[in-house]
Design a protein around this motif. Structure first.
Motif, short mmCIF file in Angstrom:
data_model
loop_
_atom_site.label_atom_id
_atom_site.label_comp_id
_atom_site.label_asym_id
_atom_site.label_seq_id
_atom_site.Cartn_x
_atom_site.Cartn_y
_atom_site.Cartn_z
N SER A 1 14.75 41.70 -12.36
CA SER A 1 15.24 42.38 -11.14
C SER A 1 15.53 41.38 -10.03
O SER A 1 15.20 41.60 -8.86
N ASN A 2 16.11 40.22 -10.42
CA ASN A 2 16.51 39.18 -9.48
C ASN A 2 15.34 38.58 -8.72
O ASN A 2 15.50 38.05 -7.60
N VAL A 3 14.15 38.65 -9.29
CA VAL A 3 12.96 38.08 -8.67
C VAL A 3 12.34 37.10 -9.66
O VAL A 3 12.27 37.36 -10.86
N ASP A 4 11.84 35.96 -9.15
CA ASP A 4 11.20 34.96 -9.99
C ASP A 4 9.77 35.36 -10.30
O ASP A 4 9.00 35.73 -9.41
N ASN A 5 9.40 35.30 -11.59
CA ASN A 5 8.00 35.39 -11.99
C ASN A 5 7.43 33.98 -12.03
O ASN A 5 7.93 33.11 -12.74
N LEU A 6 6.36 33.75 -11.25
CA LEU A 6 5.81 32.42 -11.11
C LEU A 6 4.71 32.16 -12.14
O LEU A 6 3.90 33.04 -12.44
N GLY A 7 4.70 30.93 -12.65
CA GLY A 7 3.63 30.52 -13.55
C GLY A 7 2.32 30.33 -12.80
O GLY A 7 2.26 30.35 -11.56
N ARG A 8 1.27 30.13 -13.56
CA ARG A 8 -0.06 30.02 -12.97
C ARG A 8 -0.17 28.80 -12.07
O ARG A 8 0.20 27.69 -12.48
N PRO A 9 -0.67 28.95 -10.85
CA PRO A 9 -0.85 27.79 -9.97
C PRO A 9 -2.07 26.97 -10.39
O PRO A 9 -2.65 27.22 -11.47
N PHE A 10 -2.47 26.01 -9.57
CA PHE A 10 -3.63 25.18 -9.86
C PHE A 10 -4.83 26.08 -10.16
O PHE A 10 -5.21 26.93 -9.37
#
Length: 642
Positions: free
Chosen positions: A623-632
């Motif tokens: 839906s035109n939104v970035d899914n972010l990977g796990r941070p630190f």
């Protein structure tokens, strides 16, 4: 007949699949009594020219204190791209040898795990503590495994009881996102009137408040739940009964209960998937004599989800869009396979694979429909005395599906030992992929419409590789290069509002290279890289596959093996989403360490640091939104073995 214990029986079961120091596959040529399905099928294909990777139990433990299966595969399977959408216990994107998300078949002890509603891979309810090893068979493998084995097969092999004394382990862990993990395993082998009975049981629980999977700028409307939490509880058991020297019965059951947030960046008050999955198998195997053996296996994979979605409204109220709406599927089947060694050393494999499936989705409006498929297959593995270093195989499979459609595929493989260090391998064949329930039956108002007349998607696959195992600068060294090419016809795709078989063909090609080097007795280095190229004659493209990705890991083990450490980096180049938006372009660094607290290796502390430099990276787009990977994220775990 002399009774044989399960301990030497297990030794013979696993004798075809031995692991050298560099974790490469070594095949033992001895005749095996009561062969195990999980431990011989993949190993045998390695001998005849298919590329095989093995992830060992030691590597699974090194993947992290609270590692799930997805993370294990992300770290240790060369040529496999893995991108968990929103962290542990979530759906993910997978690509093996340039394949799409549903081009790889996932098996648990030989049982299909791919979701037959949507074709995707869902591994979030498989606890890593229950897994003995992971076997990866690359390239088109529809001959022995059927639909979806287009770019390869990943077989997850569960642990089996190994000792007559009660033994097992307990693990407790925490992480920096409020996560807690706990699991336990116990096993023992008994003697009874038929032979030996091995019992094993395990339990695990994982919970976390989760991290925020979207950037603050991507949230819109009124969002009150920004983190994606999870609670997953799994119970499993295995029983193996031997009957004399030549037969065995294996029973397996796993129950998983998962309460998972489904992260959404718009007006989200609460969105959850509450899921129960049950997997059961029964396998009987017998070696009639040294030249003839067979197995019969039945399985059921039942998945039931209740989906809830509640939005915040602009006036401060709540809008319940879904309340415990059901979606799920049941996949069950029976497989029988016989293997005979013919005069002259030739091996003939003959099998039957029968599957039934039903699925329903009240969210996307997929009616409760049933489908079935029945296949016969055979493979000949000839022994050519004039060419003792050549190991070929040839086979054919015919599968008939509901509605009268059918698919016939063939496969030719070849391994040639050039000398003690070099081997040339190749395989060529056809593969197919059946339409899933969404493509056949979906009927969501205002959205896409299913097509009951879809034909199976077909592909022609070719892989050519060369392997080396020997020394480099007087140190143990192994390397492999594989070229692959795939042509897809009858591509199943959306045509405005309906699923259709596309015209023309799509071609995927590329190469994969990997290497392992022992720098000395304590330091080791491994690396791999994959290049994917897609060509289309119809304007249709294949999405969410990286054009290039690479990984490297360096590890250290102390001389007494009481402690060790490692660090790994993975690089992902550009990826194109279905909306033609490019993402990717990131590097992520992880680090891990362990320390045994005693010489008997009963007590251990483990540390894992994910995304060491807290890199902001995108795993997928929706839906035109970035899914972010796990941070630190840092995780600590304590292990006690008894």
């Amino acid at each position: 007949m002399i009774r044989r214990s399960l301990i030497p029986l297990f030794g013979s079961l696993f004798s075809p699949l031995l692991l050298a120091d560099d974790n490469t596959l070594v095949l033992n040529q001895q005749i095996v009594s009561a062969p195990s399905v999980e431990s011989t099928t993949v190993a045998a294909m390695a001998k005849y020219g298919s590329k095989v990777e093995i992830v060992t139990r030691e590597q699974i433990e090194r993947a992290g204190p609270a590692a799930d299966v997805t993370r294990v595969m992300q770290m240790f399977i060369p040529g496999l791209y893995v991108a968990p959408k929103n962290g542990p216990f979530d759906y993910g994107t997978y690509s093996l040898l340039g394949g799409r998300n549903d081009d790889t078949l996932i098996l648990l002890d030989g049982v299909r795990l791919n979701n037959r509603l949507y074709g995707g891979l869902y591994l979030d309810t498989l606890p890593a503590n229950a897994i003995e090893r992971i076997e990866v068979l690359k390239g088109g493998q529809s001959l022995l495994f059927g639909t979806q084995a287009v770019s390869g097969v990943i077989n997850i092999v569960t642990r089996s009881p190994q000792t007559r004394e009660t033994s097992g382990e307990v693990n407790l862990g925490v992480d920096t996102f409020g996560g807690t993990t706990g699991d336990a395993r116990v096993e023992k082998i008994f003697t009874n009137g038929w032979g030996d009975l091995g019992l094993l049981a395990y339990v695990s629980r994982n919970a976390s408040e989760g991290y925020q999977p979207f950037r603050n700028s991507d949230y819109s409307g009124r969002v009150s739940d920004k983190k994606r939490s999870y609670e997953v509880t799994t119970l499993g058991t295995k029983a193996i009964q031997s009957f004399g020297d030549d037969s065995r019965l294996e029973l397996f059951y796993q129950y998983a209960d998962a309460n998972l947030d489904f992260a959404r960046p718009v007006n989200n008050y609460k969105t959850t998937n509450d899921r129960v999955q049950q997997i059961a198998t029964a396998t009987f195997e017998q070696a009639i004599n040294e030249r003839l053996s067979y197995f019969v296996k039945g399985h059921i994979n039942d998945w039931d989800t209740r989906y809830t979605r509640i939005d915040n409204t602009t006036n401060g109220g709540r809008n319940v869009r879904n309340h415990n709406d059901y979606w799920g599927f049941t996949d069950w089947g029976v497989q029988a396979e016989g293997k005979a060694e013919l005069p002259g050393g030739h091996v003939l494999v003959v099998g039957s694979d029968n599957q039934w499936f039903k699925g329903q989705d009240d969210v996307l409006v997929i009616d409760d429909n049933k489908a079935q498929a029945h296949a016969l297959y055979t493979q000949l593995r000839p022994q050519i005395d004039a060419l003792p270093n050549w190991h070929p195989s040839i086979g054919v499979r015919h599968e008939a599906m509901s509605g009268g459609d059918s698919a016939t595929v063939g496969m030719l493989t070849s391994l040639y030992d050039l000398n003690d260090h070099w081997a040339l391998r190749g395989q060529y064949g056809t593969a197919y992929k059946l339409p899933n329930a969404e493509q056949l039956f979906v009927n969501e108002p205002g959205d896409e419409i299913g097509n009951r007349n879809l034909k199976p998607e077909k592909s022609r696959n070719a892989e050519l590789g060369i392997d080396y195992k020997g020394l480099l600068a007087e140190r143990d060294f192994s390397a492999s290069v594989t070229l692959f090419k795939r042509k897809i016809t009858d591509l199943i795709t959306l045509d405005d509002v309906q699923w259709v078989n596309g015209q023309g063909q799509i071609q995927m090609r590329g190469f994969e290279a990997d290497a392992k080097l022992a720098l000395d007795d304590q330091w080791s280095l491994q690396a791999d890289m994959t290049r994917n190229l897609t060509e289309s004659r119809t304007g249709v493209t294949i999405n969410d596959i990286p054009s290039f990705f690479a990984r490297s890991r360096i590890g250290f083990e102390s001389e007494n093996r009481l402690w060790g450490a490692g660090t790994a980096i993975r690089y992902i180049r550009d990826i194109t989403s279905s909306k033609k938006v490019e993402y990717g372009h990131y590097s992520v660094v992880d680090a891990d360490a362990y320390r045994y607290l005693d010489n008997a290796h009963q007590h251990r502390l483990s540390l894992l640091v994910e995304n060491l430099f807290d890199r902001d990276y995108v795993t997928s787009r929706a839906s035109n939104v970035d899914n972010l990977g796990r941070p630190f994220t840092s995780q600590v775990r304590y292990t006690y073995r008894f």
